[in-house]
Design a protein around this motif. Structure first.
Motif, PDB file in Angstrom:
ATOM      1  N   TYR A 207      39.395  18.809  20.558  1.00 30.87           N
ATOM      2  CA  TYR A 207      38.766  18.405  21.817  1.00 30.87           C
ATOM      3  C   TYR A 207      37.769  17.269  21.594  1.00 30.87           C
ATOM      4  O   TYR A 207      37.626  16.394  22.443  1.00 30.87           O
ATOM      5  N   HIS A 211      38.094  13.697  23.314  1.00 34.77           N
ATOM      6  CA  HIS A 211      36.967  13.118  24.058  1.00 34.77           C
ATOM      7  C   HIS A 211      36.671  11.711  23.577  1.00 34.77           C
ATOM      8  O   HIS A 211      36.406  10.797  24.381  1.00 34.77           O
ATOM      9  N   LYS A 216      42.490  11.800  29.790  1.00 35.83           N
ATOM     10  CA  LYS A 216      42.332  12.077  31.226  1.00 35.83           C
ATOM     11  C   LYS A 216      42.883  13.440  31.631  1.00 35.83           C
ATOM     12  O   LYS A 216      42.681  13.866  32.762  1.00 35.83           O
ATOM     13  N   ARG A 241      42.770  17.924  34.919  1.00 35.29           N
ATOM     14  CA  ARG A 241      42.301  16.544  34.825  1.00 35.29           C
ATOM     15  C   ARG A 241      40.841  16.510  34.397  1.00 35.29           C
ATOM     16  O   ARG A 241      40.037  17.368  34.764  1.00 35.29           O
ATOM     17  N   VAL A 242      40.503  15.505  33.601  1.00 35.54           N
ATOM     18  CA  VAL A 242      39.121  15.285  33.179  1.00 35.54           C
ATOM     19  C   VAL A 242      38.758  13.816  33.402  1.00 35.54           C
ATOM     20  O   VAL A 242      39.635  12.964  33.577  1.00 35.54           O
ATOM     21  N   THR A 243      37.476  13.534  33.403  1.00 33.53           N
ATOM     22  CA  THR A 243      36.996  12.162  33.583  1.00 33.53           C
ATOM     23  C   THR A 243      35.976  11.843  32.495  1.00 33.53           C
ATOM     24  O   THR A 243      35.642  12.682  31.649  1.00 33.53           O
ATOM     25  N   HIS A 246      33.012  14.286  31.776  1.00 26.55           N
ATOM     26  CA  HIS A 246      33.150  15.554  31.076  1.00 26.55           C
ATOM     27  C   HIS A 246      32.721  15.414  29.618  1.00 26.55           C
ATOM     28  O   HIS A 246      33.128  14.474  28.924  1.00 26.55           O
ATOM     29  N   ASP A 250      32.709  20.615  28.046  1.00 20.31           N
ATOM     30  CA  ASP A 250      33.458  20.751  29.294  1.00 20.31           C
ATOM     31  C   ASP A 250      34.955  20.825  29.011  1.00 20.31           C
ATOM     32  O   ASP A 250      35.681  21.644  29.604  1.00 20.31           O
ATOM     33  N   LEU A 251      35.425  19.970  28.110  1.00 18.55           N
ATOM     34  CA  LEU A 251      36.846  19.971  27.759  1.00 18.55           C
ATOM     35  C   LEU A 251      37.253  21.295  27.130  1.00 18.55           C
ATOM     36  O   LEU A 251      38.317  21.854  27.449  1.00 18.55           O
ATOM     37  N   LEU A 254      37.408  23.998  29.881  1.00 24.32           N
ATOM     38  CA  LEU A 254      38.621  23.860  30.678  1.00 24.32           C
ATOM     39  C   LEU A 254      39.845  24.270  29.869  1.00 24.32           C
ATOM     40  O   LEU A 254      40.757  24.933  30.387  1.00 24.32           O
TER      41      LEU A 254
END
Length: 286
Positions: A207, A211, A216, A241-243, A246, A250-251, A254
Motif C-alpha cells: 500500500y 501510494h 487511483k 477508488r482513491v484520490t 488518501h 486510508d488505503l 479501504l
C-alpha cells in the motif's frame, strides 16, 4: 419434515440435447426443478456449464441411487464432469489466519448470522493473539507455529487438525507460504485473499508502494490456491477508488474492508456450490 434441496453442477462438451437429457431424467424420477442457470463458453469447440436446484421430497430414489442412475443415464453419454450435493450437507470450513483479524472476523460474523452457507469448524493460527476473539464465537482455536525452519512439521500438524474435519480451507490473511504438498491435500478447496495490486507492488508494504505511485484504485482478490503462488482461478474481486487526498493508512483501511467482503462472498459461493472451476478460470452462478 422439510426435505433438503439438491444442487447439480455440470460441465461438459457443448452439444444438442444436454438440457433435455438432464430435465427429462429429473422429471422421470420425481424431481421439481426450482432454479436453473447455464453458460456456454465458445473456446475449444464449446463447453457447457449449468447449475440447477431441485426439490427432493418426491424423488422415487434415495440420493445415492439417484447419483448412480444419473451417472449411467446422463453423465456418461455426455462426458460430464459433475457433482450432486444436498443443501442439508453443509460444508465445514477451517480458517487459517495470522495476526490480521478483519477477514477472519467477517467470516465468523457471517457464519453466526446464518449467511455463510457452511459452518466454521475451527481456526488455526501461527500466532496465539486471536484466541480470545475466536473462542468468543464458540469455535475451536489451535496455535500452530510456522516458520521456514519448521514448515514441514507445522504443515503436518495442520493436516492432522483439518483432515476429516473440514471441506474447505480458507487463508484469511494467513501470512505464510503454503507448500505444494499442502495445497494438493485440498485441490479446489483452498481459498486465499489478497490485495489486487499483483503483479505490481510485490513484496513488503504494497500500500505504501501504491501510494507513492499515486494509484487511483485499490482492490482485493479471492482465488483458489494452486501450487503457483497467487495464480489460482479467481473467484471474486472488488475495487474502491482513491484520490491524492488518501493517506497510506486510508488505503490500508479501504483494502481491509474490500478483503473481508470479497473473501466472505467467495466462501459463501463455494459453500452454496455456485462455482465451477474450468482450467484456470471459474464460472460463478449468482
Amino acid at each position: 419434515m422439510t426435505h433438503p434441496r439438491a444442487i447439480l453442477l455440470v460441465q461438459c462438451p457443448d452439444r444438442p440435447g444436454i438440457v433435455a437429457a438432464i430435465s427429462s431424467f429429473l422429471f422421470r424420477h420425481g424431481a421439481n426443478i426450482t432454479d436453473f442457470d447455464q453458460h456456454t463458453a465458445e473456446e475449444e469447440g464449446g463447453v457447457y456449464f449449468t447449475r440447477l436446484e431441485f426439490q427432493t421430497d418426491r424423488l422415487d430414489l434415495p440420493p445415492e441411487d439417484l447419483e448412480r442412475a444419473f451417472a449411467l443415464d446422463v453423465a456418461r453419454p455426455f462426458a460430464m464432469d459433475w457433482r450432486l450435493t444436498l443443501s442439508s450437507r453443509r460444508k465445514r470450513v477451517a480458517i487459517l489466519v495470522s495476526k490480521h483479524d478483519h477477514a477472519m472476523l467477517e467470516l465468523l460474523w457471517t457464519w453466526k448470522r446464518g449467511d455463510l452457507g457452511g459452518d466454521v469448524a475451527l481456526v488455526v493460527s501461527n500466532h496465539p493473539d486471536l484466541r480470545p476473539a475466536v473462542e468468543a464465537f464458540g469455535v475451536q482455536f489451535e496455535h500452530v507455529p510456522n516458520t521456514r525452519e519448521i514448515r514441514a512439521e507445522a504443515e503436518a500438524r495442520l493436516g492432522e487438525l483439518v483432515d476429516g474435519r473440514a471441506d474447505l480451507v480458507v487463508l484469511a490473511r494467513y501470512m505464510q507460504i503454503v507448500s505444494p504438498e499442502l495445497v494438493a491435500r485440498w485441490p479446489k478447496r483452498m481459498i486465499n485473499i489478497h490485495h489486487s495490486f499483483l503483479p505490481a507492488f510485490v513484496g513488503a508494504d504494497p500500500y505504501r508502494q501504491a501510494h507513492e505511485r499515486g494509484v487511483k484504485i485499490v482492490g482485493a482478490t479471492a482465488h483458489y490456491v494452486t501450487a503457483e503462488l497467487d495464480a489460482g482461478p479467481i473467484i471474486e474481486q472488488d475495487v474502491g477508488r482513491v484520490t491524492h487526498r488518501h493517506s497510506v493508512d486510508d488505503l490500508k483501511r479501504l483494502g481491509r474492508d474490500l478483503e473481508r467482503r470479497v473473501l466472505a462472498r467467495a466462501v459463501r459461493w463455494h459453500c452454496e456450490d455456485r462455482i465451477i472451476v474450468h482450467g484456470n478460470k471459474t464460472v460463478v452462478f449468482d
